[in-house]
Every structure is written in structure tokens, then in C-alpha cells.
Design an enzyme around this catalytic site. Structure first.
Site, PDB file in Angstrom:
ATOM      1  N   TYR A  22     -71.487 -28.970  48.599  1.00  9.79           N
ATOM      2  CA  TYR A  22     -71.852 -30.266  49.173  1.00  9.79           C
ATOM      3  C   TYR A  22     -72.858 -31.082  48.367  1.00  9.79           C
ATOM      4  CZ  TYR A  22     -75.655 -27.295  50.943  1.00  9.79           C
ATOM      5  OH  TYR A  22     -76.697 -26.411  51.037  1.00  9.79           O
ATOM      6  N   HIS A  75     -79.400 -23.506  51.060  1.00 10.62           N
ATOM      7  CA  HIS A  75     -80.078 -23.400  52.364  1.00 10.62           C
ATOM      8  C   HIS A  75     -80.647 -21.992  52.567  1.00 10.62           C
ATOM      9  CE1 HIS A  75     -80.970 -23.843  56.622  1.00 10.62           C
ATOM     10  NE2 HIS A  75     -80.283 -22.731  56.844  1.00 10.62           N
ATOM     11  N   ARG A  83     -85.067 -29.567  48.617  1.00 10.96           N
ATOM     12  CA  ARG A  83     -84.810 -28.127  48.710  1.00 10.96           C
ATOM     13  C   ARG A  83     -84.167 -27.676  47.406  1.00 10.96           C
ATOM     14  NH1 ARG A  83     -80.265 -27.238  52.502  1.00 10.96           N
ATOM     15  NH2 ARG A  83     -79.137 -26.811  50.597  1.00 10.96           N
TER      16      ARG A  83
END
Ligand SMILES: Cc1ncc(C[n+]2csc(CCOP(=O)(O)OP(=O)(O)O)c2C)c(N)n1
Ligand SMILES: [Mg+2]
Length: 334
Positions: A265, A256, A252
Site C-alpha cells: 500500500y 505496521h 512510520r
């Protein structure tokens, strides 16, 4: 010599030069619409973006292996490459991003990424992840009962493959040998949770054996590899041999969603490293090595796409919102 071998890859799959250029064009269109949406979001013009970036090869490679006249797709929120291949337009997607009345997905009622368009056999999804999986299984069963020659294609993230819906749907499809293609787009994260904390088995595809179907893990950055494995799965399904589980590995490339800050993160180095395998870039290189994509053609394709994206943006921005009086439309029977 190496170039000649490479040049044959799409020929061997029965894909014409025109088809692979169309694949590239669709991947680039998805990328450019997505990039524009981030700009619009940061400019305060649209409320939310959930990206396809990094997954275009898996989405487009797979969709090109389906029959756009017969098969049904049950995409998940990142699948811009799937819905574009199945006939949704840049304008449709922008109307959804701006939540305008003419949005074909929901008339501006749903968040972006909740794709649905009856005329193109794109089945409406829901916000709880993985609910589309049992729907795909049900449609495959209905198709068989009606004597229709159709395959259903359903996608979901690797995090979502831990939901009960996946296991129940896969089991039912396996028992009844239904023509369903389960494609897990493994992008290595479920929001902030990395893959190592999501699965105890090595691959999502390892789960296939539990449901009596073949399972494959393929390079999700390579549309030709994905095309090949999905094409075989389609043929198995049409022969009545049952479902297939395919896992595409990619990364990705964005956070998100537009509401997430992935710096919390994962390291920037990790993201930069993944960008080296960016499928839009690497597939472009393949097409250049085979001599299909020249610098001139690349510029022409990009210019055409930017014009489409600009026109779609302008159109959607100016389009009217739904009338307040229509708020209950599609909610209660009329
Ligand atoms: C049943 C359910 N639980 C939680 C959520 C919130 N949620 C939305 S997306 C997401 C992560 C899904 O990760 P993955 O399946 O790997 O898909 P990705 O976003 O990485 O493509 C979560 C937890 C939800 N929408 N539905
Ligand atoms: Mg994921």
C-alpha cells in the site's frame, strides 16, 4: 551565525547539554532495541514486533517534559521512547518480546507493546485502540479528587483519534478542566489506510476547539519542538487550566507490525524520502552542529547501547517461561 542560533535552541528551553544528550541516548536505545527485535522476529525467536521507528523524537521529547516522579503515562503500543524515559529497561522490554515470566508488563501473558509497570507509573493498556484515553482522564480526575499534583499523559495514533473513546475522553477532560495531555502520534497511516482517508479535517489538532482546549500540531521529528509544547501543556495542566491536544507529525518507518507487508500500500520511494527526516539521524546532526556530539562520543554511546541490547537479548532468551500453573494469575482474585 546560523550554527550559533541553532546551538541556542535547547538552552532557550532550559535544557542542559547533558539532558539533550540523554534524550539522544534514549532515542537511540529505543531504535536499537526495536531493530534487534525485528532480527529476532525474522530469526523465528520472538513472535511479534510493533515498532517505534520514526516516532522516537515525539516520544522522548514529550516524556522529558513530564515529571517522572509524579505524572502518569498511558502509552500506546509504539511508545518504547516513553516507557524507556519513565524507567523501563531494555531487559524489561526484551523479557516482554520473548514472553518470559519476568516480563514486568504482564509476566509474558500479553503481546509486546502492551506496556504497564506500576513502579514507574506506566498504566497498563488494552488491545482495543484508544481505551487508554478515558483511563487517562479518569486518573486525572482521581488525582484532583485526592488533591494530588499530577498530570496524565496519553498517546494514540491518528487513526485511533477517530474512535469514540478519544472524543468522550477529550470532552470530559475539557468540561472538567482536567490536567490531561492528549498526544496524537500522527505517523500518516493506520495500517494500510493513509491519512487522507482517515480525517475530513486537516489536522487532528483541529478537533481541540470542539472540546474547549488548545490544539497544536508540531514536527514530531524534532524532540525539542515536542518538548516545548508538552512542557507548556504540563504547566497549563498544573495551573488548573485544563487539558491540551498535541499532534506530532512523523512517519512510520517500518511496516505496521512484523505481520504486515507495507509494499502492498505504499511506495518504496515514499519510505526512502521519509528516512531523510529520520529523527534519530536529524537530532544527531543537531547535536553535532552544536558541538555536543563528536564522532568519538557517538561511537561510545552506540557501543554502550549495543552492549545493553546484547545483554538484554541474552538475558531474556535464557530466562524461564511462566509456570503453566500460574496461567490464571492476575485473571481472578486470589
Ligand atoms: C478498536 C480497535 N479497532 C481495530 C483494531 C486493530 N488495529 C490495531 S492497530 C490499528 C491501526 C491504528 O492506527 P493508528 O491509530 O494511526 O496508530 P499507528 O499504528 O499508525 O501508530 C488497528 C486498526 C484495534 N486494535 N482496536
Ligand atoms: Mg497512524
Amino acid at each position: 551565525m546560523a550554527e550559533n542560533i541553532k546551538a541556542k535552541r535547547h538552552d532557550e528551553l532550559g535544557l542542559s547539554d547533558e539532558k539533550v544528550l540523554e534524550m539522544y541516548r534514549t532515542m537511540l536505545l529505543a531504535r536499537k532495541i526495536d531493530e534487534r527485535m525485528w532480527l529476532l522476529n525474522r530469526a523465528g525467536k520472538i513472535p511479534f514486533v510493533i515498532s517505534c521507528q520514526g516516532q522516537e523524537a515525539a516520544q522522548v521529547g514529550a516524556s522529558f517534559a513530564l515529571d517522572r516522579e509524579k505524572d502518569y503515562v498511558l502509552p500506546y503500543y509504539r511508545d518504547m521512547g516513553v516507557v524507556l524515559t519513565f524507567g523501563m529497561t531494555a531487559k524489561d522490554l526484551m523479557l516482554s518480546a520473548f514472553a518470559k515470566a519476568e516480563d514486568p508488563n504482564s509476566g509474558g501473558r500479553q503481546m509486546p507493546g502492551h506496556f504497564g509497570q506500576k513502579k514507574n507509573r506506566i498504566v497498563t493498556g488494552s488491545s482495543p485502540v484508544t481505551t487508554q484515553v478515558p483511563h487517562a482522564v479518569g486518573i486525572a480526575l482521581a488525582g484532583r479528587m485526592d488533591g494530588q499534583d499530577l498530570v496524565t499523559f496519553v498517546t494514540f495514533g491518528e487513526g485511533s483519534s477517530n474512535q469514540g473513546d478519544f472524543h468522550e475522553g477529550a470532552n470530559f477532560a475539557g468540561v472538567h478542566k482536567l490536567p490531561v495531555i492528549f498526544m496524537c502520534e500522527n505517523n500518516k497511516y493506520a495500517i494500510s489506510v493513509p491519512i487522507e482517508k482517515q480525517l475530513a479535517c486537516k489536522n487532528v489538532s483541529d478537533r481541540a476547539i470542539g472540546y474547549g482546549m488548545p490544539g497544536y500540531t508540531v514536527d514530531g521529528n524534532d524532540p525539542l519542538e515536542v518538548y516545548k509544547v508538552v512542557k507548556e501543556a504540563v504547566e497549563r495542566g498544573r495551573r488548573g487550566e485544563g487539558p491540551t491536544l498535541i499532534e506530532t507529525i512523523s512517519y512510520r518507518l517500518t511496516a505496521h507490525s512484523s505481520d504486515d507487508d507495507d509494499r502492498a500500500y505504499r511506495s518504496r520511494e515514499e519510505v526512502e524520502e521519509a528516512k531523510k527526516k529520520d529523527p534519530v539521524y536529524t537530532f544527531g546532526l543537531y547535536l553535532k552542529e552544536t558541538g555536543l556530539l563528536t564522532d568519538e562520543l557517538e561511537k561510545q554511546i552506540t557501543d554502550d547501547i549495543m552492549q545493553i541490547v546484547n545483554e538484554a537479548t541474552d538475558y531474556a532468551e535464557k530466562a524461564p517461561y511462566a509456570e503453566p500453573e500460574s496461567a490464571l494469575k492476575h485473571v481472578y482474585a486470589e
